[in-house]
Write a protein that holds these residues in place. Structure first.
Motif, short mmCIF file in Angstrom:
data_model
loop_
_atom_site.label_atom_id
_atom_site.label_comp_id
_atom_site.label_asym_id
_atom_site.label_seq_id
_atom_site.Cartn_x
_atom_site.Cartn_y
_atom_site.Cartn_z
N LYS A 228 -11.66 46.80 -3.91
CA LYS A 228 -12.34 45.53 -3.63
C LYS A 228 -12.42 44.60 -4.84
O LYS A 228 -13.42 43.92 -5.05
N ASN A 229 -11.33 44.57 -5.63
CA ASN A 229 -11.32 43.66 -6.77
C ASN A 229 -10.50 42.40 -6.48
O ASN A 229 -10.31 41.56 -7.37
N GLY A 230 -9.98 42.30 -5.25
CA GLY A 230 -9.22 41.13 -4.87
C GLY A 230 -7.82 41.06 -5.44
O GLY A 230 -7.16 40.02 -5.35
N LYS A 231 -7.33 42.17 -6.00
CA LYS A 231 -6.00 42.20 -6.61
C LYS A 231 -5.13 43.25 -5.95
O LYS A 231 -5.61 44.28 -5.47
N ASN A 232 -3.83 43.00 -5.95
CA ASN A 232 -2.86 43.97 -5.44
C ASN A 232 -2.40 44.84 -6.60
O ASN A 232 -1.31 44.67 -7.15
N ASP A 233 -3.25 45.80 -7.00
CA ASP A 233 -2.99 46.53 -8.24
C ASP A 233 -3.26 48.03 -8.11
O ASP A 233 -3.57 48.70 -9.10
N THR A 234 -3.16 48.56 -6.90
CA THR A 234 -3.43 49.99 -6.70
C THR A 234 -2.25 50.68 -6.02
O THR A 234 -1.43 50.04 -5.35
N TYR A 235 -2.21 52.00 -6.21
CA TYR A 235 -1.17 52.83 -5.61
C TYR A 235 -1.83 53.96 -4.82
O TYR A 235 -2.93 54.41 -5.14
N GLY A 236 -1.10 54.45 -3.82
CA GLY A 236 -1.69 55.44 -2.93
C GLY A 236 -1.52 56.88 -3.35
O GLY A 236 -2.37 57.72 -3.05
N LEU A 237 -0.42 57.20 -4.04
CA LEU A 237 -0.12 58.61 -4.35
C LEU A 237 0.36 58.73 -5.78
O LEU A 237 1.31 58.05 -6.20
N SER A 238 -0.25 59.62 -6.54
CA SER A 238 0.13 59.83 -7.94
C SER A 238 1.38 60.71 -8.03
O SER A 238 1.53 61.70 -7.31
N LEU A 239 2.25 60.33 -8.95
CA LEU A 239 3.48 61.10 -9.20
C LEU A 239 3.99 60.75 -10.58
O LEU A 239 3.81 59.63 -11.06
N ASP A 240 4.62 61.73 -11.24
CA ASP A 240 5.25 61.47 -12.52
C ASP A 240 6.54 62.26 -12.62
O ASP A 240 6.98 62.89 -11.65
N LEU A 241 7.16 62.22 -13.77
CA LEU A 241 8.50 62.78 -13.91
C LEU A 241 8.56 64.29 -13.70
O LEU A 241 9.64 64.84 -13.45
N ASN A 242 7.43 64.98 -13.80
CA ASN A 242 7.46 66.44 -13.64
C ASN A 242 7.79 66.87 -12.23
O ASN A 242 8.31 67.96 -12.02
N LEU A 243 7.47 66.05 -11.23
CA LEU A 243 7.73 66.30 -9.81
C LEU A 243 6.90 67.45 -9.25
O LEU A 243 6.20 67.32 -8.26
N PHE A 244 7.01 68.62 -9.87
CA PHE A 244 6.22 69.79 -9.47
C PHE A 244 5.28 70.11 -10.62
O PHE A 244 5.71 70.33 -11.74
N ASN A 245 3.97 70.16 -10.32
CA ASN A 245 3.02 70.31 -11.41
C ASN A 245 1.64 70.57 -10.84
O ASN A 245 1.35 70.18 -9.71
N GLY A 246 0.81 71.22 -11.64
CA GLY A 246 -0.58 71.41 -11.25
C GLY A 246 -1.36 70.12 -11.24
O GLY A 246 -2.43 70.04 -10.65
N TRP A 247 -0.85 69.11 -11.90
CA TRP A 247 -1.41 67.77 -11.85
C TRP A 247 -0.33 66.80 -11.39
O TRP A 247 0.78 66.79 -11.92
N SER A 248 -0.67 65.96 -10.40
CA SER A 248 0.20 64.88 -9.96
C SER A 248 1.57 65.38 -9.49
O SER A 248 2.57 64.68 -9.62
N GLY A 249 1.61 66.60 -8.95
CA GLY A 249 2.86 67.16 -8.47
C GLY A 249 3.01 66.99 -6.97
O GLY A 249 2.09 66.59 -6.25
#
Length: 569
Positions: A228-249
């Motif tokens: 609710k900040n009036g900006k188009n600045d969010t994403y729905g799903l976290s992901l990074d280069l690791n692809l498979f991971n205990g965080w953001s996998g």
């Protein structure tokens, strides 16, 4: 080990699901010396301990190497060279530990490879399963069978018995114990879904019950201004280069489609999942059609802007920054996530809160949460040239005593000027007690319900006190509440076990010859395939071309070796 990360108020980054552990990393040099006189440590075997409870007199020096987490904060006055653990090993056991070198967890694998190639190994060190296999074949490490039998305490030995000796079997080659597993025997890497609960409330959405719900929530978090900040600045799903991971996998996302791939970008390329076919032979999980189905869904999410557009070049620290700065509203992750990186968000971003949910399915069949930690992924090994191969075993006894047998808070967490610092990661050697954390969570929950803490041991009482602090208004203890209470990570993971919703690989052996030789290059090709399909630079059908190439480039040899191994469950 994970319990430390979960309670720390200071974030400490956790590496991927293949178990590269920042607290491990040990090694003894062939030039071990007695610290009393500087003479060779071969001063005499009978000067050392005669069993598990002994002490070297005069003291000896042993060498190791370390992987350290550069993001971790250390208590004032302590270092990786001198700390409560090293002081205890010297005072109680007569063992002075010297670190030959220290590098970040990201650099550790390459540095270890150079050390192995040089032949100038420390007395003991932490290695992954592939490196373990290589050292065994090279004849560089000591047979620990007799040393373990003589010097391991009963408590240390019993810690392995709970896993049906699978961990020690994995470390045994041709009847010889060639290393000591530092992990394995449990399933606390199974993933859960972490979702910004306040964003769900802002958009009038309910927690997910299906994978379709997951995808809808991801798109809503992207397109409907959830903060609710009036900006188009969010994403729905976290992901990074690791692809498979205990965080953001993506492990848990794939599991929702009954797919069980696992081959982290920064992994060894040898820690793989296999499934048993109708003919009784194993197949590689990553080439199954369910993987392709899930990739198609991820490609659609990326196309619609629900995944950070540069995920392929950011690491876990950067993906954590995006989440903790309020830019991403959902991630899949393991049990440490409430401690890191989410631990301080409840305090730092007013109104923010995260809900934790079990995996959901794409159809009417239950989702199985995959685990790759039943078997060990890391071992400590002892150089064949070490003068005192029993020294690391005695250190392990002391570690198990302080962490599990007679829990001592001073070796786990210390508080300085009101701030908690983790001590566990400073130890040059580590082990684990399978199922310790779920048991602690159950004990804390029972005490919270009854108000009676008399049945809690010192470790469990510490977690209970943290939860009570949160209930009293201490926002820094949010992670503890999401770790130990009902509906927390260990409670939900325990439900996976109780309801038989765990997937484990059908192959129980160490990396095969072709895995070691071809695994890294095959891993890189898989990473390119997954990344390019998600980002839309390759069509979804490229998956089929890649799967055929995998078989022709060494995959069929891997399958043949696994099926001939006699280690299929």
């Amino acid at each position: 080990m994970l319990s430390l990360l979960l309670i720390m108020t200071t974030a400490t980054a956790c590496n991927n699901g293949n178990g590269n552990n920042a607290a491990a990393g040990t090694g003894n040099s062939p030039s071990a010396t007695t610290s009393a006189s500087g003479s060779a440590a071969a001063s005499s075997a009978d000067a050392g301990p005669s069993g598990p409870g002994g002490k070297f007199d005069p003291p000896i020096e042993v060498t190791t190497v370390r992987a350290i987490n550069p993001a971790a904060e250390i208590a004032p006055g302590e270092t990786y060279d001198v700390n409560v653990w090293t002081k205890t090993f010297e005072s109680d056991l007569g063992i002075k530990v010297k670190n030959l070198w220290k590098v970040s967890t990201e650099q550790y694998q390459n540095k270890i490879a150079v050390t192995m190639a040089s032949g100038d190994m420390p007395d003991f060190m932490d290695v992954d399963a592939q490196q373990f296999q290589t050292l065994v074949e090279a004849g560089s490490i000591a047979d620990l069978t007799d040393v373990y039998d003589k010097y391991a305490s009963e408590f240390t030995k019993n810690s392995f018995a709970g896993s049906g000796d699978l961990r020690l079997k994995a470390a045994t080659v041709d009847g010889k114990l060639m290393g000591i597993p530092t992990n394995g025997g449990e399933t606390n890497d199974t993933q859960l879904i972490f979702i910004r609960k306040d964003w769900l409330d802002n958009l009038g959405l309910q927690p997910p019950k299906t994978m379709d719900d997951i995808n809808k929530i991801a798109l809503a978090f992207t397109k409907n201004d959830p903060d609710k900040n009036g900006k188009n600045d969010t994403y729905g799903l976290s992901l990074d280069l690791n692809l498979f991971n205990g965080w953001s996998g993506l492990d848990g996302y794939f599991n929702g489609y009954h797919a069980y791939p696992f081959n982290p970008t920064k992994g060894t390329g040898t820690n793989l999942n296999f499934i048993k076919g109708a003919d009784g032979k194993v197949q590689w999980a990553d080439v199954q059609p369910e993987v392709k189905t899930a990739l198609g869904k991820l490609a659609d999410l990326f196309k619609q802007g629900a995944i950070y557009p540069e995920f392929s070049v950011i690491d876990g620290m950067k993906s954590a920054e995006l989440v903790t700065s309020g830019k991403v509203g959902m991630t899949f992750g393991a049990s440490f996530v409430p401690g890191w990186p989410l631990g301080n968000m409840y305090k730092d971003i007013p109104g923010s809160d995260w809900g934790i949910y079990p995996l959901v399915s794409s159809d009417d069949q239950p989702a199985l949460a995959q685990s790759t930690t039943v078997l060990p992924s890391h071992y400590f090994v002892v150089s064949k040239k070490s003068k005192h191969p029993e020294a690391p075993i005695l250190m392990l006894n002391k570690y198990m005593e302080k962490m599990y047998e007679h829990f001592d808070k001073n070796y786990h967490t210390v508080t300085v000027d009101g701030k908690d610092y983790g001590e566990l990661a400073l130890s040059p050697i580590n082990g684990n007690m399978p199922d310790n954390n779920p048991k602690a969570a159950a004990a804390v929950q029972a005490a919270m319900e009854s108000g009676d803490t008399s049945a809690l041991n010192d470790e469990q009482k510490q977690y209970y006190d943290q939860v009570k602090k949160f209930e009293a208004g201490d926002k820094t203890m949010w992670g503890a509440s999401k770790t130990w209470l009902e509906g927390g990570v260990f409670n939900l993971q325990g439900q996976y076990v109780a309801n038989h919703k765990i997937f484990t690989s059908a192959y129980l052996g160490n990396p095969t010859t072709t895995m070691v030789a071809k695994g890294p290059s095959l891993r890189d090709e898989e990473v390119k395939m997954i990344t390019s399909i998600i980002m839309g630079t390759k069509p979804l059908d490229y998956f089929d071309e890649w799967a055929k190439n995998w078989l022709a480039s060494g995959g069929q040899s891997i399958l043949d070796e696994v099926n001939a191994s006699g280690q299929i469950q």
